[in-house]
Scaffold this motif. Structure first.
Motif, PDB file in Angstrom:
ATOM      1  N   GLU A 228       0.837  -1.203   0.000  1.00  0.00           N
ATOM      2  CA  GLU A 228       0.000   0.000   0.000  1.00  0.00           C
ATOM      3  C   GLU A 228       0.873   1.254   0.000  1.00  0.00           C
ATOM      4  O   GLU A 228       0.562   2.243  -0.676  1.00  0.00           O
ATOM      5  CB  GLU A 228      -0.903  -0.012   1.225  1.00  0.00           C
ATOM      6  CG  GLU A 228      -1.959   1.089   1.220  1.00  0.00           C
ATOM      7  CD  GLU A 228      -2.887   1.014   2.418  1.00  0.00           C
ATOM      8  OE1 GLU A 228      -3.663   1.968   2.619  1.00  0.00           O
ATOM      9  OE2 GLU A 228      -2.823   0.016   3.158  1.00  0.00           O
ATOM     10  N   PHE A 229       1.994   1.207   0.725  1.00  0.00           N
ATOM     11  CA  PHE A 229       2.919   2.338   0.748  1.00  0.00           C
ATOM     12  C   PHE A 229       3.557   2.556  -0.626  1.00  0.00           C
ATOM     13  O   PHE A 229       3.636   3.682  -1.122  1.00  0.00           O
ATOM     14  CB  PHE A 229       4.009   2.097   1.799  1.00  0.00           C
ATOM     15  CG  PHE A 229       5.185   3.019   1.687  1.00  0.00           C
ATOM     16  CD1 PHE A 229       5.073   4.367   2.004  1.00  0.00           C
ATOM     17  CD2 PHE A 229       6.424   2.551   1.242  1.00  0.00           C
ATOM     18  CE1 PHE A 229       6.152   5.227   1.894  1.00  0.00           C
ATOM     19  CE2 PHE A 229       7.515   3.393   1.135  1.00  0.00           C
ATOM     20  CZ  PHE A 229       7.375   4.734   1.460  1.00  0.00           C
ATOM     21  N   LEU A 230       3.990   1.468  -1.260  1.00  0.00           N
ATOM     22  CA  LEU A 230       4.660   1.574  -2.552  1.00  0.00           C
ATOM     23  C   LEU A 230       3.724   2.117  -3.629  1.00  0.00           C
ATOM     24  O   LEU A 230       4.186   2.750  -4.585  1.00  0.00           O
ATOM     25  CB  LEU A 230       5.208   0.212  -2.982  1.00  0.00           C
ATOM     26  CG  LEU A 230       6.339  -0.350  -2.121  1.00  0.00           C
ATOM     27  CD1 LEU A 230       6.756  -1.716  -2.629  1.00  0.00           C
ATOM     28  CD2 LEU A 230       7.531   0.598  -2.104  1.00  0.00           C
ATOM     29  N   LYS A 231       2.436   1.913  -3.478  1.00  0.00           N
ATOM     30  CA  LYS A 231       1.462   2.429  -4.445  1.00  0.00           C
ATOM     31  C   LYS A 231       1.547   3.950  -4.545  1.00  0.00           C
ATOM     32  O   LYS A 231       1.328   4.534  -5.621  1.00  0.00           O
ATOM     33  CB  LYS A 231       0.054   1.998  -4.028  1.00  0.00           C
ATOM     34  CG  LYS A 231      -1.055   2.488  -4.958  1.00  0.00           C
ATOM     35  CD  LYS A 231      -2.417   2.027  -4.460  1.00  0.00           C
ATOM     36  CE  LYS A 231      -3.532   2.573  -5.354  1.00  0.00           C
ATOM     37  NZ  LYS A 231      -4.877   2.161  -4.863  1.00  0.00           N
ATOM     38  N   TYR A 232       1.855   4.598  -3.437  1.00  0.00           N
ATOM     39  CA  TYR A 232       1.973   6.059  -3.434  1.00  0.00           C
ATOM     40  C   TYR A 232       3.433   6.526  -3.469  1.00  0.00           C
ATOM     41  O   TYR A 232       3.710   7.662  -3.857  1.00  0.00           O
ATOM     42  CB  TYR A 232       1.293   6.630  -2.181  1.00  0.00           C
ATOM     43  CG  TYR A 232      -0.204   6.443  -2.183  1.00  0.00           C
ATOM     44  CD1 TYR A 232      -1.039   7.356  -2.816  1.00  0.00           C
ATOM     45  CD2 TYR A 232      -0.784   5.338  -1.570  1.00  0.00           C
ATOM     46  CE1 TYR A 232      -2.411   7.193  -2.836  1.00  0.00           C
ATOM     47  CE2 TYR A 232      -2.161   5.155  -1.578  1.00  0.00           C
ATOM     48  CZ  TYR A 232      -2.963   6.083  -2.216  1.00  0.00           C
ATOM     49  OH  TYR A 232      -4.324   5.905  -2.231  1.00  0.00           O
ATOM     50  N   MET A 452       5.028   1.443 -14.988  1.00  0.00           N
ATOM     51  CA  MET A 452       5.942   2.144 -15.893  1.00  0.00           C
ATOM     52  C   MET A 452       5.597   3.624 -15.984  1.00  0.00           C
ATOM     53  O   MET A 452       6.486   4.474 -16.047  1.00  0.00           O
ATOM     54  CB  MET A 452       5.909   1.508 -17.293  1.00  0.00           C
ATOM     55  CG  MET A 452       6.564   0.145 -17.349  1.00  0.00           C
ATOM     56  SD  MET A 452       7.044  -0.348 -19.032  1.00  0.00           S
ATOM     57  CE  MET A 452       5.507  -0.168 -19.902  1.00  0.00           C
ATOM     58  N   TRP A 453       4.311   3.946 -15.997  1.00  0.00           N
ATOM     59  CA  TRP A 453       3.926   5.352 -16.033  1.00  0.00           C
ATOM     60  C   TRP A 453       4.203   6.039 -14.700  1.00  0.00           C
ATOM     61  O   TRP A 453       4.615   7.194 -14.665  1.00  0.00           O
ATOM     62  CB  TRP A 453       2.451   5.503 -16.407  1.00  0.00           C
ATOM     63  CG  TRP A 453       1.993   6.932 -16.366  1.00  0.00           C
ATOM     64  CD1 TRP A 453       1.197   7.532 -15.434  1.00  0.00           C
ATOM     65  CD2 TRP A 453       2.339   7.966 -17.303  1.00  0.00           C
ATOM     66  NE1 TRP A 453       1.024   8.868 -15.712  1.00  0.00           N
ATOM     67  CE2 TRP A 453       1.708   9.160 -16.853  1.00  0.00           C
ATOM     68  CE3 TRP A 453       3.114   7.999 -18.456  1.00  0.00           C
ATOM     69  CZ2 TRP A 453       1.845  10.362 -17.540  1.00  0.00           C
ATOM     70  CZ3 TRP A 453       3.234   9.209 -19.131  1.00  0.00           C
ATOM     71  CH2 TRP A 453       2.602  10.363 -18.679  1.00  0.00           C
ATOM     72  N   ASP A 454       3.977   5.309 -13.601  1.00  0.00           N
ATOM     73  CA  ASP A 454       4.250   5.886 -12.285  1.00  0.00           C
ATOM     74  C   ASP A 454       5.734   6.191 -12.099  1.00  0.00           C
ATOM     75  O   ASP A 454       6.099   7.017 -11.254  1.00  0.00           O
ATOM     76  CB  ASP A 454       3.787   4.923 -11.187  1.00  0.00           C
ATOM     77  CG  ASP A 454       2.267   4.820 -11.117  1.00  0.00           C
ATOM     78  OD1 ASP A 454       1.596   5.733 -11.639  1.00  0.00           O
ATOM     79  OD2 ASP A 454       1.762   3.825 -10.559  1.00  0.00           O
TER      80      ASP A 454
END
Length: 508
Positions: A228-232, A452-454
């Motif tokens: 969840e942290f890595l998502k942001y 890839m976009w992130d």
């Protein structure tokens, strides 16, 4: 025929060759290679430049968006510090080219895109620079307007008061930029100690007034898992990298004046990541104490300053004006002005480019970009990061991997020279750019490739490096070691006027 002189790792054109090039349509006083005497910037000048640019409102508030997404304070600081360490790598790699050959960014771009194709990366950087110019002018003007309202009750009743401040502040920024890089150098030397001292005073006031750091530094992360942290984390990291990805491209505009490679490399390595990390921590710590002192979290230093007596507001306004102008003219005007100048070197000047940059900034509507955090970090920072990453990759690949730090200075200013390629365009550079941009964009349309976009800047950089190196294999424009030595006079000591004349005689 020897056309250039290398002294202690710094390459300059022979004076007689410079005179011959003055009539070239690709040459003018601002775009020509710097002379030995012009390599005068010491480490302190680069440190002052970065400290002055980093100590600004966007840096102060950068961590606030990450904390609003759920990070705790040290996760936000880690993200900011890591992002700046990462972007420091291309900054230093491109700094080497500017320092060694004394060329500005648009001329450097001729090496990998051609004499006409260079307008593609130069204008891409220019558009982003103009956008940032508008953003920082809007932020600075808004700060001044808020502080005037806090100091003078009648100000808010003045018709179009925000527009008036914005217009005046715009004129002030353009006016200073109009004076050129030497004015920016002087401004940085003045601004850096003032801004650093102001930041320390603010931190000491907050700590002593609140009797500690406040609750924010003890608040836990809102994320329940690493995933969840890595998502942001990754989009935020890309935003941090993109914050200075612009300077990673046009850092040769400043390093062309460096006294030595060591001077610029050591100063930049120490000043950029640590200043960004420390000032972001100050923003978090002071905001944390405002919860104790005022009962609300004041992330905006302008709103915090408005709580003070008029005299403190006056001093704070001066500091904010200095901060906004320093980052604006240093980071956001030089590259666009040079890019405009490069469109027609025989007619356009740096000063004219600065004015055009300011006008174009208005067309980009900075008030919309800054209307909410989503527009800022995911829209603005993320989108142009996807564009500039591949250009950074091409610049690094060309100088370090393809040409191995060898180039013929004279040929960069010759229409039918080695770097003219096909009708002024190096299509290998164009293809590498398209590939580097297109692949990360797939992440916008394919959910499984969203990562890839992130991380568009990083993916674009590495994709373009591999693509460009492959496409440029065996390219005829690449100088061999023997060819480089055949056109270069090597000197171990700084040349005097007599040794320069001797080198010129040798060329004859």
């Amino acid at each position: 025929m020897k056309t250039q002189i290398e002294t202690n790792g710094i390459v300059t054109l022979d004076p007689e060759v410079s005179q011959q090039m003055e009539n070239s349509p690709l040459w003018n006083e601002d775009l020509r290679p710097t002379t030995t005497e012009e390599h005068s910037w010491k480490g302190i000048n680069f440190a002052a430049l970065w400290v002055g640019m980093c100590l600004c409102i966007p840096t102060y508030t950068m961590a606030s968006g990450m904390i609003s997404l759920g990070m705790n304070w040290y996760q936000a600081i880690f993200t900011i510090f890591l992002g700046n360490v990462i972007v420091l790598i291309p900054i230093l790699l491109n700094s080497h080219a500017g320092t060694k050959f004394g060329i500005p960014y648009p001329v450097f771009a001729r090496l990998w895109f051609g004499s006409k194709g260079a307008h593609i990366p130069a204008m891409a950087r220019a558009i982003v620079g103009a956008g940032w110019f508008g953003i920082n002018t809007w932020i600075g003007a808004g700060a001044i307007d808020t502080l005037l309202s806090a100091s003078f009750s009648f100000w808010q009743s003045v018709p179009f008061h925000t527009a008036i401040v914005f217009a005046l502040f715009w004129v002030l920024n353009v006016g200073i930029a109009y004076k050129g890089p030497e004015a920016i150098k002087l401004l940085s030397i003045i601004a850096a100690p003032i801004l650093a001292l102001s930041a320390v005073i603010l931190l000491v006031w907050a700590f002593t007034s609140a009797g500690g750091w406040g609750p924010m530094l003890s608040a836990p992360s809102k994320f329940s898992s690493t995933g969840e942290f890595l998502k942001y984390f990754f989009p935020s990291l890309t935003g941090v990298i993109a914050f200075w990805a612009t300077m990673a491209l046009n850092i040769p505009d400043f390093c062309r004046y460096a006294k030595s490679q060591k001077a610029q490399a050591v100063a930049q390595s120490l000043s950029l990541p640590f200043t960004m990390g420390v000032f972001s921590f100050i923003g978090i710590a002071v905001t944390s104490t405002t919860l104790v002192i005022f009962g609300e979290a004041l992330w905006d230093p302008v709103l915090l300053l408005a709580k003070f007596p008029p005299f403190i507001i006056f001093l704070g306004t001066i500091v904010i004006v200095i901060s906004s102008i320093t980052i604006n003219v240093g980071a956001n005007v030089v590259a666009p002005a040079r890019a405009v100048e490069n469109l027609y070197p025989q007619r356009l000047t740096f000063a004219m480019g600065a004015v055009i940059t300011g006008l174009f900034a208005l067309l980009m509507q900075p008030w919309y970009i800054m209307s909410n955090f989503g527009n800022y970090i995911f829209g603005w920072l993320g989108t142009y990061g996807a564009l500039l990453g591949p250009i950074d990759g091409i610049a690094i690949a060309d100088y370090w991997l393809v040409r191995r730090r060898r180039m013929a200075l004279k040929e960069l200013y010759t229409l039918d020279g080695r770097y003219n390629y096909t009708s002024g365009f190096n299509m290998n550079g164009v293809y590498a750019l398209l590939i580097g941009v297109a692949i990360p964009i797939l992440g916008l349309f394919i959910p499984s490739l969203r990562f890839m976009w992130d991380n568009a800047w990083t993916f674009g950089l590495f994709i373009s490096i591999f693509a460009y190196v492959y496409l440029m294999r065996n390219d005829k424009s690449v100088l061999s070691k023997e060819e480089y030595e055949a056109i270069t006079v090597f000197s171990d000591d700084t040349p005097t006027s007599s040794s320069t004349s001797d080198a010129g005689a040798a060329i004859k």
